[in-house]
Design a protein around this motif. Structure first.
Motif: not given
Length: 169
Positions: A150-166
């Motif tokens: 199964p595939q699970l994806k987060v809905i984040d159309p404006d790419n607001r989630l950070p990509k690193t813990p920085a």
């Protein structure tokens, strides 16, 4: 959930982990109602209000990040369905399992044993009634984003989630 169908889910989690919205490592680290320590699991709700209630467990209202998820291709055992419970010979009392007390006393909770049974039957996870939000339901996902699963994806159309813990340094 019919195979191939899409399901919208809601996940509330600690904001510090915003860069890992599809990780089940928190559940693996501490264990949960449907997973033993060491078993990554995504816990999510089918309703936004249920995600919030489950996250806070009815106590202090902690800050949370709430993400919308889209699940596709999962085979979920719907434990809210009386027919399925009967077919699989599962007693309704599973929903009242005192899993924390069982762990404290060195017993394997019935919910953990059932998870292993369901995975062995080819299920990717399960749907269960919310304990904190009567009428709501949750999903415990055991397998996701593997090559043929199964595939699970987060809905984040404006790419607001950070990509690193920085962002939390």
């Amino acid at each position: 959930m019919p195979e191939g169908a899409q399901l919208t889910l809601w996940r509330a989690f600690v904001p510090r982990w915003a860069y890992l919205p599809l990780s089940g490592e928190g559940a693996a680290r501490f264990g949960g109602r449907w997973n033993a320590v060491g078993e990554p699991t995504i816990y999510a709700a089918r309703e936004l209000s249920t995600a919030w209630a489950e996250y806070n467990q009815g106590f202090v209202q902690h800050p949370a990040l709430i993400a919308q998820l889209e699940l596709s291709g999962a085979r979920l055992a719907d434990l809210t369905d009386a027919v399925l419970l009967e077919t699989l010979d599962i007693d309704r009392s599973i929903h009242r399992c005192e899993w924390r007390a069982d762990l404290d006393e060195g017993r394997v909770p019935a919910t953990h044993a059932l998870r292993h049974r369901l995975v062995g039957l080819g299920f990717d996870g399960l749907i269960y009634p919310s304990f904190m939000s009567p009428g709501g339901s949750c999903v415990a996902l055991c397998r996701w984003n593997e090559r043929a699963g199964p595939q699970l994806k987060v809905i984040d159309p404006d790419n607001r989630l950070p990509k690193t813990p920085a962002s939390w340094v």
